[in-house]
Enzyme design. Structure first.
Site, PDB file in Angstrom:
ATOM      1  N   ARG A 206       0.835  -1.201   0.000  1.00 37.84           N
ATOM      2  CA  ARG A 206       0.000   0.000   0.000  1.00 37.84           C
ATOM      3  C   ARG A 206       0.874   1.256   0.000  1.00 37.84           C
ATOM      4  NH1 ARG A 206      -4.175   0.916   4.722  1.00 37.84           N
ATOM      5  NH2 ARG A 206      -2.235   1.412   5.773  1.00 37.84           N
TER       6      ARG A 206
ATOM      7  N   ARG B 142       0.633   6.135   1.906  1.00 43.41           N
ATOM      8  CA  ARG B 142       0.330   6.658   3.235  1.00 43.41           C
ATOM      9  C   ARG B 142       1.654   6.858   3.944  1.00 43.41           C
ATOM     10  NH1 ARG B 142      -4.126   3.730   6.980  1.00 43.41           N
ATOM     11  NH2 ARG B 142      -2.508   3.810   8.575  1.00 43.41           N
TER      12      ARG B 142
HETATM   13  P1  AP5 Z   1      -6.848  -1.965   5.481  1.00 42.55           P
HETATM   14  O1  AP5 Z   1      -8.260  -2.345   5.280  1.00 42.55           O
HETATM   15  O2  AP5 Z   1      -6.447  -0.576   5.195  1.00 42.55           O
HETATM   16  O3  AP5 Z   1      -6.365  -2.393   6.940  1.00 42.55           O
HETATM   17  P2  AP5 Z   1      -6.446  -1.608   8.306  1.00 42.55           P
HETATM   18  O4  AP5 Z   1      -6.565  -2.632   9.360  1.00 42.55           O
HETATM   19  O5  AP5 Z   1      -7.508  -0.557   8.211  1.00 42.55           O
HETATM   20  O6  AP5 Z   1      -4.998  -0.991   8.322  1.00 42.55           O
HETATM   21  P3  AP5 Z   1      -4.492   0.440   8.765  1.00 42.55           P
HETATM   22  O7  AP5 Z   1      -3.118   0.614   8.209  1.00 42.55           O
HETATM   23  O8  AP5 Z   1      -5.509   1.505   8.464  1.00 42.55           O
HETATM   24  O9  AP5 Z   1      -4.415   0.216  10.314  1.00 42.55           O
HETATM   25  P4  AP5 Z   1      -3.795   1.058  11.389  1.00 42.55           P
HETATM   26  O10 AP5 Z   1      -4.457   0.544  12.600  1.00 42.55           O
HETATM   27  O11 AP5 Z   1      -2.314   1.048  11.407  1.00 42.55           O
HETATM   28  O12 AP5 Z   1      -4.146   2.561  10.958  1.00 42.55           O
HETATM   29  P5  AP5 Z   1      -5.133   3.665  11.487  1.00 42.55           P
HETATM   30  O13 AP5 Z   1      -5.481   4.515  10.356  1.00 42.55           O
HETATM   31  O14 AP5 Z   1      -6.203   3.076  12.322  1.00 42.55           O
HETATM   32  O15 AP5 Z   1      -5.977  -2.987   4.625  1.00 42.55           O
HETATM   33  C1  AP5 Z   1      -4.572  -2.823   4.520  1.00 42.55           C
HETATM   34  C2  AP5 Z   1      -4.135  -3.178   3.100  1.00 42.55           C
HETATM   35  O16 AP5 Z   1      -4.348  -4.570   2.885  1.00 42.55           O
HETATM   36  C3  AP5 Z   1      -4.922  -2.452   2.007  1.00 42.55           C
HETATM   37  O17 AP5 Z   1      -4.058  -2.125   0.965  1.00 42.55           O
HETATM   38  C4  AP5 Z   1      -5.959  -3.490   1.573  1.00 42.55           C
HETATM   39  O18 AP5 Z   1      -6.344  -3.332   0.234  1.00 42.55           O
HETATM   40  C5  AP5 Z   1      -5.226  -4.799   1.801  1.00 42.55           C
HETATM   41  N1  AP5 Z   1      -6.123  -5.910   2.180  1.00 42.55           N
HETATM   42  C6  AP5 Z   1      -7.213  -5.859   2.992  1.00 42.55           C
HETATM   43  N2  AP5 Z   1      -7.782  -7.067   3.126  1.00 42.55           N
HETATM   44  C7  AP5 Z   1      -7.027  -7.925   2.393  1.00 42.55           C
HETATM   45  C8  AP5 Z   1      -7.108  -9.328   2.129  1.00 42.55           C
HETATM   46  N3  AP5 Z   1      -8.071 -10.104   2.661  1.00 42.55           N
HETATM   47  N4  AP5 Z   1      -6.170  -9.878   1.338  1.00 42.55           N
HETATM   48  C9  AP5 Z   1      -5.188  -9.097   0.792  1.00 42.55           C
HETATM   49  N5  AP5 Z   1      -5.059  -7.776   0.991  1.00 42.55           N
HETATM   50  C10 AP5 Z   1      -5.971  -7.182   1.778  1.00 42.55           C
HETATM   51  O19 AP5 Z   1      -4.184   4.493  12.489  1.00 42.55           O
HETATM   52  C11 AP5 Z   1      -3.087   5.221  11.981  1.00 42.55           C
HETATM   53  C12 AP5 Z   1      -2.417   5.976  13.109  1.00 42.55           C
HETATM   54  O20 AP5 Z   1      -3.341   6.935  13.668  1.00 42.55           O
HETATM   55  C13 AP5 Z   1      -1.982   5.142  14.329  1.00 42.55           C
HETATM   56  O21 AP5 Z   1      -0.698   4.572  14.133  1.00 42.55           O
HETATM   57  C14 AP5 Z   1      -2.001   6.191  15.448  1.00 42.55           C
HETATM   58  O22 AP5 Z   1      -0.873   7.003  15.378  1.00 42.55           O
HETATM   59  C15 AP5 Z   1      -3.214   7.036  15.083  1.00 42.55           C
HETATM   60  N6  AP5 Z   1      -4.461   6.540  15.710  1.00 42.55           N
HETATM   61  C16 AP5 Z   1      -5.571   6.047  15.060  1.00 42.55           C
HETATM   62  N7  AP5 Z   1      -6.514   5.675  15.937  1.00 42.55           N
HETATM   63  C17 AP5 Z   1      -6.010   5.923  17.173  1.00 42.55           C
HETATM   64  C18 AP5 Z   1      -6.499   5.722  18.495  1.00 42.55           C
HETATM   65  N8  AP5 Z   1      -7.710   5.152  18.721  1.00 42.55           N
HETATM   66  N9  AP5 Z   1      -5.706   6.074  19.537  1.00 42.55           N
HETATM   67  C19 AP5 Z   1      -4.500   6.636  19.334  1.00 42.55           C
HETATM   68  N10 AP5 Z   1      -3.964   6.837  18.102  1.00 42.55           N
HETATM   69  C20 AP5 Z   1      -4.706   6.495  17.030  1.00 42.55           C
HETATM   70 MG    MG Z   2      -7.539   1.556   8.417  1.00 39.16          MG
END
Ligand code: AP5
Ligand code: MG
Length: 189
Positions: A128, A134
């Protein structure tokens, strides 16, 4: 109301499967990561604060995140329910979510744990990072995000087991197959 927590490590498919759940069940979607990335894009004060943490693969402080979550939740008004994607990520956030929902006469219906092996997570996120860029999808930051997941977020698995809300979902396989398992879990509650 149907309140679903979609849980899993970075790259486990929370965002991908949330879109399908929204389309099928008509829920409102809160992705805390998307909220923060929008703030960064708009150059807000919150965005500037968030960027410092996200670029380091660290979590934004709980108090800040909990306030944001409550204000997005309340902005939905009448709703069939909400899917929480990327929240809670710490025990303090889980406790705050429970309290916030109970103050509104609600509760979490189910927590879905998308379980994906670590090498697959790394492969998905590196890909990705190359495709869409990203900022936190580079090898060094992904490693930090995974460490943070194991130390601060994974303890929520036992926390939700204790609440009797936990459902394990095998997160490896086709997106359709995983979604079918998610629908079974949602419909069983
Ligand atoms: P995707 O669906 O994007 O997976 P995801 O679990 O949503 O992954 P993220 O990278 O968004 O998770 P994250 O928890 O690190 O990020 P977030 O934005 O929450 O899929 C990933 C990839 O795989 C895609 O390319 C997709 O196409 C592919 N894919 C999906 N399913 C598949 C399959 N079955 N087979 C093959 N490929 C597949 O958080 C980002 C940052 O924000 C954090 O690090 C933190 O700094 C902050 N943050 C967010 N929420 C909080 C919180 N609650 N508290 C504190 N900090 C926070
Ligand atoms: Mg996500």
């Amino acid at each position: 109301m149907l309140n679903v927590v979609i849980f899993g490590a970075p790259g486990s498919g929370k965002g991908t499967q949330s879109e399908r759940i929204v389309a099928k069940y008509g829920l409102n979607h809160i992705s805390t990561g998307d909220v923060l990335r929008a703030e960064i894009k708009n150059g807000t004060e919150l965005g500037k604060t968030a960027k410092g943490y996200i670029d380091q693969g660290q979590l934004i402080p709980d108090e800040l995140m909990i306030d944001i979550l409550a204000s997005v939740f309340d902005s939905f008004g009448e709703s069939k329910g909400v899917i929480f994607d990327g929240f809670p990520r710490t025990i303090a956030q889980a406790e705050a979510l429970k309290k916030m929902l109970s103050e509104r006469g609600q509760e979490v219906s189910v927590m879905l744990d998308l379980d994906v092996p670590e090498d697959e997570l790394m492969t998905r996120l590196i890909k990705r990072g190359q495709d869409s860029g990203r900022a936190d999808d580079n090898e060094e930051t992904i490693k930090k995000r995974l460490q943070v997941y194991h130390s601060q977020t994974a303890p929520l698995i036992d926390w939700y087991k204790n609440e009797k809300k936990y459902r394990h979902i095998k997160g490896l396989g086709t997106m359709e197959g995983i979604f079918a398992d998610i629908c079974d879990a949602i419909e069983s509650v």
